[in-house]
Design an enzyme around this catalytic site. Sequence first.
Site, short mmCIF file in Angstrom:
data_model
loop_
_atom_site.label_atom_id
_atom_site.label_comp_id
_atom_site.label_asym_id
_atom_site.label_seq_id
_atom_site.Cartn_x
_atom_site.Cartn_y
_atom_site.Cartn_z
N PRO A 279 5.34 -8.86 -41.61
CA PRO A 279 6.03 -7.77 -40.91
C PRO A 279 5.40 -6.43 -41.27
O PRO A 279 5.52 -5.95 -42.38
CB PRO A 279 7.48 -7.87 -41.41
CG PRO A 279 7.39 -8.59 -42.71
CD PRO A 279 6.21 -9.50 -42.63
N ASP A 453 2.85 -4.61 -45.81
CA ASP A 453 3.67 -5.80 -45.61
C ASP A 453 5.07 -5.51 -46.13
O ASP A 453 5.28 -5.35 -47.33
CB ASP A 453 3.05 -6.99 -46.36
CG ASP A 453 3.75 -8.30 -46.08
OD1 ASP A 453 4.91 -8.28 -45.60
OD2 ASP A 453 3.16 -9.36 -46.36
N HIS A 454 6.03 -5.45 -45.22
CA HIS A 454 7.38 -5.04 -45.61
C HIS A 454 8.11 -6.10 -46.43
O HIS A 454 9.17 -5.83 -46.99
CB HIS A 454 8.20 -4.69 -44.36
CG HIS A 454 9.19 -3.59 -44.57
ND1 HIS A 454 9.42 -3.01 -45.79
CD2 HIS A 454 10.03 -2.96 -43.71
CE1 HIS A 454 10.34 -2.08 -45.68
NE2 HIS A 454 10.73 -2.03 -44.42
N ARG A 455 7.56 -7.30 -46.52
CA ARG A 455 8.15 -8.30 -47.40
C ARG A 455 7.93 -7.92 -48.87
O ARG A 455 8.71 -8.31 -49.74
CB ARG A 455 7.55 -9.68 -47.14
CG ARG A 455 7.80 -10.23 -45.75
CD ARG A 455 7.02 -11.52 -45.53
NE ARG A 455 5.57 -11.31 -45.64
CZ ARG A 455 4.67 -12.28 -45.49
NH1 ARG A 455 5.08 -13.52 -45.21
NH2 ARG A 455 3.39 -12.02 -45.60
#
Length: 484
Positions: A279, A453-455
Amino acid sequence: MSRVKEFNLPDLGEGLTEGEILAWLVKVGDDIELNQPIVEVETAKAAVEIPAKWAGRVQAIFHPEGATVEVGVPIIAIDTDPNAGPLEQSTAGAPAETLPTPSAASLAAVEIAPAEGMVEPGLIGGAAPGGRTAVLVGYGPRNAPAKRRARKGDVPAQAATPAPVAPAPAPVAPAPAPAVNGNGRVSGPVLAKPPVRKLAKDLGVDLATLTGSGPLGSITREDVQRAASGTPAAAEPLTVAAPAASVASFGADREQRIPVKGVRKLTAENMARSAFTAPHVTEFLTVDVTRSMKALDRLRDRREWRDVRVSPLLLVAKAVLLAVKRHPMVNSTWAGDEIVVKEYVNLGIAAATERGLIVPNIKDAGRLSLRELADAMTALVQTAKSGRTSPADMSGGTLTITNVGVFGVDTGTPILPPGESAILAFGAVREQPWVHKGKVKPRLVTTLGLSFDHRIVDGELGSKFLRDVGDFLADPEAALLAWT
């Protein structure tokens, strides 16, 4: 032991399954030495020169330049003892498609080089030493039935039983006159080359309905393209009235088809996988970099830096490396049930080359001094533009910078390279009106774009990292004093 040995396209050790032959560096009849470069092969990652496994004389070349060959397939035959006299039978130099069917005796004179790492019979991709899976030049092991060449003693089944003698042929009646179709061409086999047949199949054109304009009435690409676009052949007399206005053609004659292979194919696969797996979030920051540009000018004036290539990208790279030390989570990888935070930075620098976009990286860049970093970046870019970047230099990256400013672009929303959690876009440096010390003045300004990467990286961490990169570029001397 046989004299002639076949050299298979080797596994270059980067999980690839095929390669395209760019150029042969030897020809049939050449005497070669051990480890002499014999062929240049382009994989999905780089162009690599492959050395000879034996010394001797080139007996045959099995694939022309431009051919795509799977790993493990023979590409060249080498006579390892050319001074022992002539071979019993030789077809050296003949193209692969024109070679006669080899006899059992000639097959017995050829020894196929064993692959490095035994594989399960009939399969490519068995276990290799060290427990890894033996993968070859494309991606991942290939568990598909492997085609094998005929072995010693193999005799075709038809040869085991003598064929019955055919009776004398009966008198043949005269052939009937050839039929003529509605287009005026003689019915029978259509004369057309394989590329023309493929083009006709792609465009949905029936070759039997065309009248060829080529030699002996053969059908050409132009004939097929005219039929696809509805344009009649020039040779056919037409009695129709001229149209009032010319009609634009929107067929294959005005289209270009570019094969997707090599670097472009790998880049497409990586970007699609990354875009729909991680994401992405992108943040932007506009920075006054006037002090950084002045610092670079002072650096260039120093005697020990006069022969060094100094560019704004150098300070951006230094800013990223210092910001990683302050926010190490940005330099990490998502591994499913865990996050791998890396204490080393393999800094990727995106480079546009004639072969496409590649991202070689500087190994352990965080340990380099500014001068060492400048030298490493110069060597990296020069090697990339010459097309000599090795697959090892493009693997293992942990964080990337893409300099879109060299194209006059302000910034962008870059896609993460697979396995990385952040990538920084560095935009063009422009003179713009800027409020400085309470007054509007012309200043040198750039825009940074950070995708992450929003994770792994949440908004706060991404914002702090980007802010630190901007703070360094706004005042590099003060940042160095404060952070080191």
